[in-house]
Design a protein around this motif. Structure first.
Motif, mmCIF file in Angstrom:
data_model
loop_
_atom_site.group_PDB
_atom_site.id
_atom_site.type_symbol
_atom_site.label_atom_id
_atom_site.label_comp_id
_atom_site.label_asym_id
_atom_site.label_seq_id
_atom_site.Cartn_x
_atom_site.Cartn_y
_atom_site.Cartn_z
ATOM 1 N N PHE A 243 99.945 34.726 15.983
ATOM 2 C CA PHE A 243 100.183 36.048 16.555
ATOM 3 C C PHE A 243 101.135 36.020 17.741
ATOM 4 O O PHE A 243 102.147 36.722 17.758
ATOM 5 N N ARG B 39 86.371 35.266 15.543
ATOM 6 C CA ARG B 39 87.703 35.814 15.810
ATOM 7 C C ARG B 39 87.750 36.537 17.149
ATOM 8 O O ARG B 39 86.768 37.090 17.612
ATOM 9 N N TYR C 32 94.439 42.554 10.023
ATOM 10 C CA TYR C 32 95.506 43.409 10.563
ATOM 11 C C TYR C 32 95.354 44.760 9.884
ATOM 12 O O TYR C 32 95.575 44.880 8.675
ATOM 13 N N LEU D 44 93.633 44.099 15.285
ATOM 14 C CA LEU D 44 93.968 42.832 14.646
ATOM 15 C C LEU D 44 93.041 41.750 15.160
ATOM 16 O O LEU D 44 92.644 41.737 16.313
ATOM 17 N N PHE E 60 92.240 37.496 15.172
ATOM 18 C CA PHE E 60 92.835 36.178 14.987
ATOM 19 C C PHE E 60 91.844 35.108 15.427
ATOM 20 O O PHE E 60 90.976 35.334 16.258
ATOM 21 N N VAL F 90 96.715 35.116 12.660
ATOM 22 C CA VAL F 90 96.202 36.450 12.342
ATOM 23 C C VAL F 90 95.416 36.392 11.032
ATOM 24 O O VAL F 90 95.899 35.890 10.017
#
Length: 120
Positions: free
Chosen positions: A61, A113, A41, A30, A32, A38
């Motif tokens: 998250f 991310r 996923y 995942l 984020f 998030v």
């Protein structure tokens, strides 16, 4: 593919993966943003956690999805360490029977991310 193994995959490789490639990984993945919302996923994590991606993507998250990781061992690491690539043994407990996993925490200030990989 070896370069996508839990231990070897890089943050830039994860960022470059299509949704289908991310979904095909044999471990949970995942991604984020710095705000912890998030953005990615994968299907493996959805299957293992029982959470539908539509209920996870767009949600904070650590506050809403994985409160059991909202502590100094996981969430705080992303705050304290802008450059992060570490594998930690962990015990998932939220809404499930305690489950031993390995987490890989990945962050780089040059990347959009952060990622958490979950190997059960």
């Amino acid at each position: 593919m070896k370069e996508a193994s839990f231990e070897a995959v890089t943050l830039s490789a994860l960022e470059a993966m299509s949704v289908e490639e991310l979904d095909a990984l044999p471990y949970g993945a995942l991604g984020f943003g710095p705000d912890t919302i998030v953005q990615r996923y994968n299907a493996t994590e959805a299957r293992m956690s029982g959470l539908d991606p539509s209920t996870v993507v767009g949600v904070p998250f650590f506050d809403a999805v994985a409160q059991c990781m909202n502590n100094f061992m996981v969430a705080q690491r992303f705050v304290d360490e802008p450059q992060l690539d570490e594998i930690v043994p962990y015990l998932l407990t939220l809404r499930m029977r305690p489950t031993k996993v390995r987490l890989r925490l990945l962050a780089d200030p040059g990347m959009p991310r952060h990622y958490i990989l979950i190997e059960r």
